[in-house]
Design an enzyme around this catalytic site. Structure first.
Site, PDB file in Angstrom:
ATOM      1  N   CYS A   1       2.258  -1.230 -11.007  1.00 47.71           N
ATOM      2  CA  CYS A   1       2.947  -1.975  -9.900  1.00 47.71           C
ATOM      3  C   CYS A   1       1.784  -2.860  -9.173  1.00 47.71           C
ATOM      4  CB  CYS A   1       3.669  -1.338  -8.726  1.00 47.71           C
ATOM      5  SG  CYS A   1       2.668   0.134  -7.909  1.00 47.71           S
TER       6      CYS A   1
ATOM      7  N   TRP B   1      -1.781   5.069  15.940  1.00 49.89           N
ATOM      8  CA  TRP B   1      -1.574   3.607  15.616  1.00 49.89           C
ATOM      9  C   TRP B   1      -0.181   3.359  14.876  1.00 49.89           C
ATOM     10  CZ3 TRP B   1      -1.623   1.054  10.872  1.00 49.89           C
ATOM     11  CH2 TRP B   1      -1.844  -0.343  10.802  1.00 49.89           C
TER      12      TRP B   1
ATOM     13  N   GLU C   1      12.708  13.665  -7.281  1.00 52.71           N
ATOM     14  CA  GLU C   1      11.406  13.976  -6.287  1.00 52.71           C
ATOM     15  C   GLU C   1      11.548  14.428  -5.002  1.00 52.71           C
ATOM     16  OE1 GLU C   1       8.404  11.118  -7.323  1.00 52.71           O
ATOM     17  OE2 GLU C   1       9.473  10.718  -9.103  1.00 52.71           O
TER      18      GLU C   1
ATOM     19  N   HIS D   1       9.887  -2.400  -1.187  1.00 52.40           N
ATOM     20  CA  HIS D   1       9.115  -2.395  -0.217  1.00 52.40           C
ATOM     21  C   HIS D   1       9.798  -3.208   1.060  1.00 52.40           C
ATOM     22  CE1 HIS D   1       6.314  -1.332  -2.949  1.00 52.40           C
ATOM     23  NE2 HIS D   1       5.801  -0.259  -1.926  1.00 52.40           N
TER      24      HIS D   1
END
Length: 809
Positions: free
Chosen positions: A684, A20, A525, A735
């Site tokens: 957040c 999906w 990271e 985002h």
């Protein structure tokens, strides 16, 4: 004798191998068109229904499938599209509404402008997928709708924005999916829809005094949906009202009666299942008397309250009790003997002639199946139950109830043996971990000095400017980064090849951050696949899966580690990478850890110990890592707790115990350091007003919190109280592929500086940047730094002489 039937509330959308997700991202990147997306996702949808049928589920949900989010689906069903996307009068500028698209993930392409200023429905009044995805993800012209956590889960829903809107039934989505299942597979499904009270309670932008008029407009539209379903032959419909597990006011109780009386009148032949989950219902006695044919209750996450209410008050004899006894949110196999005993109690208390046996919630929150987890230790795999296995557990319980326990004896005993074997394993009985826990003091761990003293020590130790800039931790995880990690894990690269690659990428980004002018750097990271899974791969007591993916938001999927045993640190996890990065620059580089509450909340956690015990195990492991970082010369250490707020119990009466345990675990992780070592944390996507004191009690020197997506509303949490520690309110939304403008960033910061001292304020993005592309991140960070410099000039006189959270002007 009670007649039991098996039922499901919802099935995972993403597919066993994330099929999906891949289809959505192919469409967003322009690789497949809308027709192919709809055709291929239909195949997935039908395959899910067929699988549930094969697993002997009698009442199969239809309409739970979504191309992004089920709350967004409901909003679009009723034409609730924010006016800025349709040319309405409340179009928001980016200065007013800077929360942008949420479709971010590792493979996402940049937003492509549709070429149209606004979106319009077709001749039948239906908005297309372009509008649907625009609201979810944003466009170059307009900010996306906000997203937030779905109750206390790690799933995010798109928040309906209702300002100035009048609902209208654009299309009967539940009917379309009901007919599809019936015509394609011969399945007489159970349509699912979010209920009107929950929809409105979760929405934003409802003008004062307009809630009830909006509800009055929605009720006949819902009634029409139900009437058409009834006319099409549907027997049952599931209306989800999880809002009923929160505190329910007298007003809402009256609204409920009005809603469901109207539904009963509109579709008297249709059976309505009023479904709740995630906790016990408030006002049990009133809810069970509503004019519906079945009530769905969660008997797993109810803290025993639903069962207590049932046993105290009984259950109406004209209704079916839909008993959620199999955990829909965690992955552990049930001891079916224990579950059968629970069902016997439920059966007796309800004096039920018929029961629906079902998961405690939609299976959206668990992976699809364990069958592909071939690498897992046998005793762990045998102790797991994903969506398909949970439906099989339900089928076994139904068989035991209908035919007698002896008919299902073998399956029941197999479950008992599997759970017992896991509980008896050495990994769940580590005496060294138990001894370490026993040495913890009952009083709250403390730093060497109070914050006021540490602030002055750190100001001298870290000569940072006013309004220092930093990022949250992760930097872009490019295709090259992921490929390098994959080659190393597959053995195609040697350890040295992988280390050399990581060092090169770290150094490149240290130089980029220096050139941009960021004050406090991060190593990026690049070695980490996920902020929780990375630690799960290295701590004793955890294991990781191959395909245990779940949806977080949009196409963003996460693969939580599996916390199955006692937790302890085996060797330092982050020191090598952090120390290398610090060796490359004179600027401070933050060590980056994920905190104990977030590791707990974002893992699939063993269900045989209290939450506080497991959190403290994690905390002690992290405490050792924090000490190792400090000894290696890392003087700023960030212990992220983005999930602290989401774990807050749904009922306020349980908050304080949770917060006390969370604060204890965080402080147990971080209080061993010296005064000059600056502890940061990050949170957040949550509403913090109710827990400001707990955030302060964490005693972190600096906290960074989301602010861009909440349109700066978070700042209001600080207006009614004082917060004396360093704080960074995120100034741009990571985002979204959209690049922030300097005026937006400055606007958010200025709003915050109306209630916060510039001396305590940091400038940073909302969250980590791993999901963004380099060509998006670099200009965004340049704009952020330029904004900070401009603000320093504006606030220099005001801040003159004041101690900065990390230094002095």
């Amino acid at each position: 004798m009670t007649q039991a039937k098996s039922a499901n509330l919802g099935y995972p959308r993403i597919g066993e191998k994330r099929e999906w997700k891949k289809l959505l991202e192919a469409h967003w990147s322009g690789k497949i068109d809308e027709a192919e997306l709809e055709s291929e996702t239909k195949k997935l949808r039908l395959s899910y229904l067929k699988k549930q049928q094969d697993l002997k589920t009698e009442w199969i949900p239809v309409g739970d499938f979504s191309l992004y989010d089920h709350v967004l689906d409901t909003a679009f069903t009723f034409g609730l599209v924010p006016q800025r996307f349709t040319g309405g009068t409340n179009t928001a500028s980016h200065e007013e509404n800077c929360s942008c698209g949420q479709g971010a993930h590792e493979e996402e392409a940049a937003i492509v402008d549709s070429g149209a200023a606004f979106f319009a429905p077709n001749e039948e009044g239906v908005y297309g997928l372009d509008a649907y995805f625009a609201v979810a993800r944003g466009t170059k012209a307009f900010a996306a709708s906000p997203m937030t956590k779905w109750f206390d889960t790690n799933y995010h829903y798109i928040v309906p924005e209702l300002q100035g809107l009048k609902p209208t039934l654009t299309h009967n989505r539940p009917l379309a999916f009901y007919l599809e299942a019936k015509e394609e597979l011969g399945i007489d499904g159970k349509p699912v829809i979010v209920g009107p009270l929950t929809l409105l309670k979760l929405a934003r932008g409802i003008e004062a005094g307009r809630f009830d008029s909006l509800l009055d407009e929605l009720i006949p539209l819902y009634a029409q949906v139900l009437k058409e379903l009834s006319e099409a032959g549907a027997q049952w419909v599931q209306i989800d009202e999880p809002i009923l597990v929160l505190e329910t006011s007298d007003e809402d109780a009256a609204r409920l009666r009005k809603i469901y009386e109207a539904f009963a009148a509109a579709a008297p032949e249709l059976n309505i299942l009023l479904q709740t989950y995630f906790e016990s219902v408030s006002r049990y006695e009133e809810v069970v008397q509503l004019p519906v044919q079945a009530i769905g209750l969660d008997f797993v996450h109810d803290r025993g309250r639903n069962l207590a209410a049932l046993e105290q008050h009984g259950f109406p004899q004209d209704k079916i009790l839909a008993a959620g006894v199999i955990d829909g949110r965690n992955i552990w196999r049930s001891d079916l003997k224990v579950k059968l005993e629970l069902l016997r109690r439920i059966e007796k208390a309800a004096n039920a002639k018929e029961l629906f046996i079902q998961p405690s919630s939609s299976l959206l929150h668990v992976p699809v199946t364990t069958r592909s987890e071939e690498a897992l230790d046998a005793k762990i795999k045998n102790g797991l139950s994903f969506a398909d296995e949970k439906l099989n557990e339900i089928a076994v319980l139904v068989k035991a109830l209908n035919e007698g326990e002896e008919a299902a004896a073998a399956d029941i005993q197999e479950s008992v043996d599997a759970v017992a074997a896991l509980n008896a394993s050495p990994e769940r009985n580590d005496e060294s971990v138990r001894d370490a826990l026993g040495k913890l003091d009952a009083s709250r761990p403390e730093r060497l000095s109070p914050y006021a003293v540490r602030r002055d020590v750190q100001a001298k130790h870290w000569p940072l400017p006013l309004l220092p800039t930093t990022t949250i931790g992760s930097l872009p995880q490019t295709t090259e980064v992921r490929q390098a990690r994959s080659k190393w894990k597959k053995g195609e690269w040697s350890e040295q090849q992988y280390v050399d690659f990581l060092h090169a990428e770290t150094e490149r980004w240290i130089r980029i951050q220096e050139e941009i002018g960021i004050d406090v750097l991060v190593h990026g990271e690049f070695e980490r696949n996920d902020m929780v899974e990375y630690f799960g791969e290295q701590l004793a007591g955890f294991t990781t899966s191959a395909f245990a993916w779940v949806q977080s938001y949009g196409s963003r999927c996460v693969k939580p580690p599996i916390l199955f045993g006692d937790v302890k640190l085996l060797s330092p996890m982050t020191v090598t990478e952090s120390a290398y990065a610090q060796s490359l620059t004179d600027k401070p580089v933050k060590g980056m850890l994920t905190g104990p509450i977030t590791i707990y909340n974002w893992s699939f956690v063993r269900d045989d110990l209290p939450r506080s015990v497991v959190q403290n195990q994690i905390a002690l492991a992290l405490r050792a890592e924090v000490s190792a970082l400090e000894e290696a010369g890392i003087g700023m250490i960030q212990v992220d707790e983005p999930a602290l707020r989401e774990g807050l119990p749904l009922k306020r009466q349980d908050w304080q115990d949770y917060l006390d345990d969370a604060v204890y675990a965080f402080r147990a992780s971080t209080t061993s350091v010296q005064d000059e070592t600056q502890i940061h944390t990050h949170m957040c996507y949550a509403e913090f007003g109710d827990i400001i004191q707990a955030i302060s009690d964490l005693d972190a020197d600096v906290i960074s919190i989301e602010a861009a997506r909440s349109h700066g509303d978070l700042v209001s949490a600080f207006e009614d109280g004082t917060y004396d520690k360093g704080i960074g309110l995120g100034v741009f939304d990571i985002h979204s592929p959209r690049l922030p403008e300097q005026t937006e960033i400055e606007s958010i910061a200025k709003r915050a500086l109306e209630v916060l001292d510039p001396a305590q304020f940091w400038i940073n993005p909302d969250c980590g940047l791993k999901t963004r592309r380099e060509e998006e991140v670099v200009p965004s960070l340049k704009t952020m730094v330029a904004s900070a410099k401009a603000l320093r000039e504006q606030f220099a006189k005001t801040a003159a002489g004041g101690a900065v959270a990390g230094g002095q002007d």
